[in-house]
Structure formats: structure tokens, C-alpha cells
Design an enzyme around this catalytic site. Structure first.
Site, mmCIF file in Angstrom:
data_model
loop_
_atom_site.group_PDB
_atom_site.id
_atom_site.type_symbol
_atom_site.label_atom_id
_atom_site.label_comp_id
_atom_site.label_asym_id
_atom_site.label_seq_id
_atom_site.Cartn_x
_atom_site.Cartn_y
_atom_site.Cartn_z
ATOM 1 N N ASP A 204 7.321 -5.088 9.541
ATOM 2 C CA ASP A 204 8.558 -4.647 10.196
ATOM 3 C C ASP A 204 8.834 -5.474 11.443
ATOM 4 O O ASP A 204 9.983 -5.829 11.726
ATOM 5 C CB ASP A 204 8.452 -3.172 10.594
ATOM 6 C CG ASP A 204 8.548 -2.244 9.388
ATOM 7 O OD1 ASP A 204 8.822 -2.734 8.281
ATOM 8 O OD2 ASP A 204 8.337 -1.032 9.568
ATOM 9 N N ASP B 5 3.654 -2.017 12.780
ATOM 10 C CA ASP B 5 3.777 -2.526 11.409
ATOM 11 C C ASP B 5 4.138 -4.008 11.472
ATOM 12 O O ASP B 5 5.246 -4.370 11.886
ATOM 13 C CB ASP B 5 4.855 -1.735 10.655
ATOM 14 C CG ASP B 5 4.889 -2.116 9.184
ATOM 15 O OD1 ASP B 5 5.094 -3.312 8.880
ATOM 16 O OD2 ASP B 5 4.683 -1.249 8.342
ATOM 17 N N ARG C 117 0.855 -1.191 0.000
ATOM 18 C CA ARG C 117 0.000 0.000 0.000
ATOM 19 C C ARG C 117 0.882 1.228 0.000
ATOM 20 O O ARG C 117 1.925 1.273 0.659
ATOM 21 C CB ARG C 117 -0.978 -0.020 1.171
ATOM 22 C CG ARG C 117 -0.380 0.187 2.528
ATOM 23 C CD ARG C 117 -1.445 0.369 3.584
ATOM 24 N NE ARG C 117 -0.807 0.658 4.864
ATOM 25 C CZ ARG C 117 -1.444 1.067 5.933
ATOM 26 N NH1 ARG C 117 -2.739 1.231 5.909
ATOM 27 N NH2 ARG C 117 -0.798 1.306 7.048
ATOM 28 N N THR D 69 -1.410 7.454 0.021
ATOM 29 C CA THR D 69 -2.800 7.326 -0.465
ATOM 30 C C THR D 69 -3.513 6.140 0.189
ATOM 31 O O THR D 69 -4.730 6.057 0.143
ATOM 32 C CB THR D 69 -2.819 7.091 -1.986
ATOM 33 O OG1 THR D 69 -2.152 5.841 -2.251
ATOM 34 C CG2 THR D 69 -2.113 8.205 -2.733
HETATM 35 N N1 URA Z 1 -0.406 -2.619 8.453
HETATM 36 C C1 URA Z 1 0.299 -2.890 9.568
HETATM 37 O O1 URA Z 1 1.294 -3.608 9.520
HETATM 38 N N2 URA Z 1 -0.114 -2.371 10.744
HETATM 39 C C2 URA Z 1 -1.213 -1.579 10.858
HETATM 40 O O2 URA Z 1 -1.551 -1.154 11.953
HETATM 41 C C3 URA Z 1 -1.929 -1.306 9.669
HETATM 42 C C4 URA Z 1 -1.508 -1.835 8.480
#
Ligand code: URA
Length: 213
Positions: free
Chosen positions: A206, A203, A103, A107
Site C-alpha cells: 500500500d 503495509d 496472503r 488465515t
Molecule cells: N506485510 C506488510 O506489508 N507489512 C507487514 O507489517 C506485514 C506484512
């Protein structure tokens, strides 16, 4: 669309381990794996089976075995890869199709950069794995692709979901000729201004694999 929030003490415990900011990557991976196993148990409740005659050491009986064709598990790269082993532990006979989606962080729109999904999914039960249902853009795009390939029985397994993503999914799927189920460990409070789930776990990619700079 059917939504299943798995309410179980072990699920809540593993999720808490994953939510803690101080949980290091190895422990986060292990917790992901264990949580997926628990969610997969629920997600596979609707697997198609067939009756088979068997003979036990005592008497003839009727058993069941998983029906053909084999289900397909579709991890959404990159974070979905962290959920693949857990799914395959319950579904060792499944095939795996890979979908690379990213993503745009400004945006929040998902674009596909890799598509290793069979062209004909007619009659196949499909399991999409993606840790975070945030805006829902990625999951809607992935489900659309599987529907275009002929799948009609799709289960998405997400560790966490945001109410905004859930609404997006429900609206996008309204009136579609498909059985779609979402299995998740929690529907959190909301998305923040950066599209992150609150309180969430940060994330997921990550935390599983380290930062991309
Ligand atoms: N993607 C993620 O890894 N964490 C979020 O909170 C939202 C999208």
C-alpha cells in the site's frame, strides 16, 4: 540458514524514512530503492565469479567476471516489485522471474496466483525480493517452489523481518539440502494480532502503490 542484518548508518537512516507514517509514497519509493541497493550489496557477496586474463594499460593481469549462468531475481508480487530496480542496478545481467503470492488476511496463509519462474533453476543463484518477512508463510512457499525447480543457492532480501517469521523460516528449512541466506535491514519486535510487523512500516504494498479497496 544464515541471517545477515545489515548494520550501517545509511541503512538505518533510509529505514527510518520508510517507517515514518507521514512519509509520502514518492519518498517511500525512493527510500526503498536506496535501501535495496545497500542490502543488495551485502546480498550479492556470494556471487559466483570466474578468473579472466586481462591486459591493463600497464601489464597483463588476472581479473574476475560474473560466472554463468546468470542469477535470477524473483520479486514477490506486488510489494516485491518495489525492490526490483534496486536489485537490477547491481545485477543488470540477471534474469527476472515473477511470483504472485497473496496472503489471506484472516488465515495469513499464502496462495500463489502467478508463476513466471523457469522450470529448471539447476545451478542458478536465486534472489527473492519481498519487503516484509512477517509470518514467513509467503517466503517459505516461495523458497519451496525454487527448491522444487532445482535451485540450491537462494538469498532472500527483505527490508524488515519479524522474529516469528525468522523462526518459521529456520524450522521449515532445517535439514534441507540448500544454502539459504536472509539479508535484512532489521529484525523488529514482533507481529501484532493482524500479522503486521511491530513497529514495522505498515503495509509495504500500500505504501509503495496505494490502497487496494
Ligand atoms: N506485510 C506488510 O506489508 N507489512 C507487514 O507489517 C506485514 C506484512
Amino acid at each position: 540458514m544464515r541471517t545477515v542484518v545489515v548494520d550501517h548508518p545509511l541503512v538505518a537512516h533510509m529505514l527510518t524514512v520508510m517507517r515514518r507514517a507521514e512519509t509520502p509514497t514518492p519518498e517511500f519509493r525512493r527510500a526503498t530503492d536506496e535501501l535495496v541497493l545497500l542490502l543488495a550489496y551485502e546480498a550479492t557477496r556470494g556471487l559466483r565469479v570466474r578468473s579472466v586474463p586481462i591486459v591493463t594499460p600497464v601489464a597483463p593481469a588476472t581479473g574476475v567476471e560474473l560466472d554463468a549462468p546468470a542469477p535470477i531475481v524473483v520479486p514477490i508480487l506486488r510489494a516485491g516489485l518495489g525492490m526490483l530496480d534496486g536489485m537490477l542496478r547491481l545485477l543488470p545481467g540477471a534474469e527476472v522471474g515473477f511470483l504472485g503470492m497473496a496472503r489471506d488476511e484472516s488465515t495469513l496463509i499464502a496462495t500463489t496466483y502467478a508463476d513466471r519462474i523457469p522450470h529448471d533453476l539447476t545451478g542458478r543463484q536465486a534472489f527473492i525480493v519481498d519487503p516484509m518477512l512477517a509470518t514467513g508463510g509467503t517466503l517459505v512457499a516461495a523458497i519451496d517452489l525454487l527448491l522444487q525447480r532445482g535451485a540450491r543457492d537462494i538469498t532472500a532480501v527483505c527490508l524488515l523481518a519479524a522474529p516469528e517469521g525468522l523462526r518459521h523460516l529456520e524450522q521449515a528449512l532445517a535439514g534441507r539440502d540448500a544454502e539459504v541466506t536472509l539479508v535484512t535491514a532489521s529484525i523488529d519486535e514482533r507481529l501484532n494480532e493482524h500479522g503486521y510487523i511491530v513497529p514495522g512500516l505498515g503495509d509495504a504494498g500500500d505504501r509503495l502503490y496505494g490502497l487496494i479497496s
